[in-house]
Design a protein around this motif. Sequence first.
Motif, PDB file in Angstrom:
ATOM      1  N   LEU A   9       0.843  -1.194   0.000  1.00  0.00           N
ATOM      2  CA  LEU A   9       0.000   0.000   0.000  1.00  0.00           C
ATOM      3  C   LEU A   9       0.877   1.242   0.000  1.00  0.00           C
ATOM      4  N   VAL A  10       0.692   2.099  -0.990  1.00  0.00           N
ATOM      5  CA  VAL A  10       1.326   3.415  -0.997  1.00  0.00           C
ATOM      6  C   VAL A  10       0.378   4.347  -0.247  1.00  0.00           C
ATOM      7  N   ALA A  11       0.752   4.683   0.969  1.00  0.00           N
ATOM      8  CA  ALA A  11      -0.148   5.436   1.843  1.00  0.00           C
ATOM      9  C   ALA A  11      -0.329   6.872   1.359  1.00  0.00           C
ATOM     10  N   ASP A  12      -1.468   7.441   1.703  1.00  0.00           N
ATOM     11  CA  ASP A  12      -1.728   8.852   1.427  1.00  0.00           C
ATOM     12  C   ASP A  12      -0.656   9.685   2.134  1.00  0.00           C
ATOM     13  N   PRO A  13       0.058  10.544   1.395  1.00  0.00           N
ATOM     14  CA  PRO A  13       1.137  11.323   2.021  1.00  0.00           C
ATOM     15  C   PRO A  13       0.669  12.268   3.119  1.00  0.00           C
ATOM     16  N   THR A  14      -0.637  12.552   3.165  1.00  0.00           N
ATOM     17  CA  THR A  14      -1.158  13.376   4.265  1.00  0.00           C
ATOM     18  C   THR A  14      -1.305  12.557   5.543  1.00  0.00           C
ATOM     19  N   LEU A  15      -1.119  11.233   5.416  1.00  0.00           N
ATOM     20  CA  LEU A  15      -1.202  10.292   6.543  1.00  0.00           C
ATOM     21  C   LEU A  15      -2.625  10.112   7.064  1.00  0.00           C
ATOM     22  N   HIS A  16      -3.619  10.557   6.306  1.00  0.00           N
ATOM     23  CA  HIS A  16      -5.002  10.356   6.707  1.00  0.00           C
ATOM     24  C   HIS A  16      -5.484   8.988   6.258  1.00  0.00           C
ATOM     25  N   GLN A  17      -6.477   8.453   6.966  1.00  0.00           N
ATOM     26  CA  GLN A  17      -7.122   7.225   6.513  1.00  0.00           C
ATOM     27  C   GLN A  17      -7.760   7.497   5.150  1.00  0.00           C
TER      28      GLN A  17
END
Length: 303
Positions: A9-17
Amino acid sequence: MGQYQRLLLVADPTLHQSAAMMRAIALAKASGAALDVRAFVEPVPVTHVWEERIDEVDAQRYQRRYRRWVADEVEQLNAHGLDVTVDVVFTSHPLLDILKSVKALKPDLLIKDVTLEPALKRVFITPLDCHLLRECPVPVHLVNQIRYALPHRVVAAVDPFDPGTQISGLNDAIIQTANALALQCDVPLHLLYAYDLSAAFNGDAPMDTGGWNEDFASELRESQHQTFVALADRHGVPAERRHFVMGHPVPVITEFVEQYLADVVVMGSVHRVGIDRLIGSTTERALYSVPGSILAVRQGGTV
């Protein structure tokens, strides 16, 4: 055994769910796959560009935020009973580092939220998502909006009449990838082909009479239908889940997704050069037009 052994998973760079996070968790739980979560974020910002100086206090605060996020994500994902790794990669070149992670981890699937870029910006700068469609050697699941964490309906969009896809085996790869997802989610797989009869009415076709042109169009349609049926038969897709629809691919796929409430469209990503690369593939155009999510299979992709 599940259809997937490892997911990235490439996470959202804002670190939000995000929608991609929900989809990754659901697929990992359903398949028992290991889940690797990576956030690719900008390096510590410099305080004064002309001096290229980094304020140590700001740098520590910046890094502490991401360390806290890693710890929180590990705790939350472990609570789901998942086998996970979570890390942050500080990078100015996210594409290169994502591809490095794919090579190192060898996931069955890369999952990422769609980044909606303005149309004008896409004219001058190729978005990261499009680069991944073109260059990632494993299937790329770009998640836009989801009704369900785990898909309820999957559709494979193929083009069996294109000689290039027949030679490369791309259509078979699309259906196999779509079938793996459908099996994992225990949902029906639909097969869609948007066929085009424009060749019957362009300058290359004889124009002696309108009736002759209609005959040619009928023959062309029948030829494409037979090719589609043969592909569907080869993969055992039931007749009631075969959809042979006239029209340009993106509008047809969009209407199909809305009508059948399809959660994921599985498409092929073909390597293009020259002007075709500038225009973009059908999959790239669908990325910003089709509701729901896309799972792209690259032609000739290997890790």
